[in-house]
Design a protein around this motif. Sequence first.
Motif, mmCIF file in Angstrom:
data_model
loop_
_atom_site.group_PDB
_atom_site.id
_atom_site.type_symbol
_atom_site.label_atom_id
_atom_site.label_comp_id
_atom_site.label_asym_id
_atom_site.label_seq_id
_atom_site.Cartn_x
_atom_site.Cartn_y
_atom_site.Cartn_z
ATOM 1 N N GLU A 104 0.822 -1.204 0.000
ATOM 2 C CA GLU A 104 0.000 0.000 0.000
ATOM 3 C C GLU A 104 0.861 1.260 0.000
ATOM 4 N N TRP A 105 1.960 1.242 0.746
ATOM 5 C CA TRP A 105 2.855 2.395 0.830
ATOM 6 C C TRP A 105 3.476 2.721 -0.522
ATOM 7 N N PHE A 106 3.631 1.703 -1.343
ATOM 8 C CA PHE A 106 4.324 1.874 -2.614
ATOM 9 C C PHE A 106 3.350 1.898 -3.790
ATOM 10 N N GLY A 107 2.274 2.639 -3.634
ATOM 11 C CA GLY A 107 1.344 2.863 -4.731
ATOM 12 C C GLY A 107 0.646 1.620 -5.231
ATOM 13 N N GLY A 108 0.562 0.572 -4.411
ATOM 14 C CA GLY A 108 -0.072 -0.667 -4.831
ATOM 15 C C GLY A 108 0.812 -1.555 -5.688
ATOM 16 N N LEU A 109 2.091 -1.211 -5.835
ATOM 17 C CA LEU A 109 3.008 -2.073 -6.593
ATOM 18 C C LEU A 109 3.114 -3.425 -5.883
ATOM 19 N N GLN A 110 3.177 -4.465 -6.647
ATOM 20 C CA GLN A 110 3.323 -5.809 -6.098
ATOM 21 C C GLN A 110 4.760 -6.023 -5.653
ATOM 22 N N ILE A 111 4.936 -6.679 -4.514
ATOM 23 C CA ILE A 111 6.267 -6.969 -3.991
ATOM 24 C C ILE A 111 6.523 -8.459 -4.131
ATOM 25 N N ALA A 112 7.618 -8.793 -4.799
ATOM 26 C CA ALA A 112 8.037 -10.199 -4.941
ATOM 27 C C ALA A 112 9.410 -10.350 -4.303
ATOM 28 N N HIS A 113 9.563 -11.396 -3.506
ATOM 29 C CA HIS A 113 10.858 -11.692 -2.894
ATOM 30 C C HIS A 113 11.637 -12.613 -3.828
#
Length: 65
Positions: free
Chosen positions: A17-26
């Motif tokens: 949410e903090w990053f404009g809704g960008l998806q985070i992948a590890h």
Amino acid sequence: MHVQISVKGHLALRWQEWFGGLQIAHLEDGTSLLSGTLPDQAALYGVLWQLCDQGIALLAFTSSH
């Protein structure tokens, strides 16, 4: 604009949410990839500012329209 931002470390998935809704992948190499669509350059600057403000090291950035 579609963006991909590679950063050092594994970010908490709750930060999407903090990053404009960008998806985070590890990734296996210990980095995280933020990817998705941002509405404009101002939104991109906001994401980059959040990364900087949190002291997260930016490794790579790509974008396409």
